[in-house]
Design an enzyme around this catalytic site. Sequence first.
Site, mmCIF file in Angstrom:
data_model
loop_
_atom_site.group_PDB
_atom_site.id
_atom_site.type_symbol
_atom_site.label_atom_id
_atom_site.label_comp_id
_atom_site.label_asym_id
_atom_site.label_seq_id
_atom_site.Cartn_x
_atom_site.Cartn_y
_atom_site.Cartn_z
ATOM 1 N N ASP A 208 51.883 74.281 19.852
ATOM 2 C CA ASP A 208 51.571 74.765 21.196
ATOM 3 C C ASP A 208 52.310 73.900 22.197
ATOM 4 O O ASP A 208 52.488 72.693 21.977
ATOM 5 C CB ASP A 208 50.067 74.692 21.462
ATOM 6 C CG ASP A 208 49.280 75.761 20.715
ATOM 7 O OD1 ASP A 208 49.873 76.779 20.323
ATOM 8 O OD2 ASP A 208 48.064 75.578 20.533
ATOM 9 N N ASP B 31 50.258 83.034 21.024
ATOM 10 C CA ASP B 31 48.924 83.109 21.647
ATOM 11 C C ASP B 31 48.939 84.067 22.833
ATOM 12 O O ASP B 31 48.012 84.859 23.026
ATOM 13 C CB ASP B 31 48.462 81.731 22.128
ATOM 14 C CG ASP B 31 48.225 80.738 21.018
ATOM 15 O OD1 ASP B 31 47.952 81.165 19.880
ATOM 16 O OD2 ASP B 31 48.321 79.527 21.287
#
Length: 168
Positions: free
Chosen positions: A120, A138
């Site tokens: 991330d 995401d």
Amino acid sequence: MKIPRIAWAAYGFALVVIVLDQLSKAWILTGLSLREVGRVLIADPILNFSYVENTGVSFGLFGGGAARWALSVFSLIVAAGLAWWALQAQRRTLVAAIGLVIGGAVGNAIDRIRFGYVVDFIDFSGTGLFPWVFNIADSAITIGVCLLILDSIRSERKAAVGVAHEKA
């Protein structure tokens, strides 16, 4: 079995998401060397790139790493189920939603299988409104789920209007 043209659109969306997700993560890891740097200020405090190894699901929920393989298998089963659903889909919004969710699920599954965690890096936490660090996969999942909800609401309204016209 012949795959309907509209299903190919869902698979195309998924492929675009997977490619963009994996290219962005490769750039973050090798081009920017964010793993070593930790954080790059882009438009501080609104947007930064921050390196996070997410061992959980979207936005770091259920982290810890113990569920690596279970999450990987679950993501791939969900993607396969959605790929099957795309074969029956007729509406463009639904097809786009399915493709985005498939792409996001597979993109993050690739990371879990390769690294044991999801990379991330998109960080809006400086705004104080959104504390999580996330990635393109995401984002695709989130947008896809929102489109699924929108498609469901629109379908229900069309059905309700149809029933009202039949009663009149």
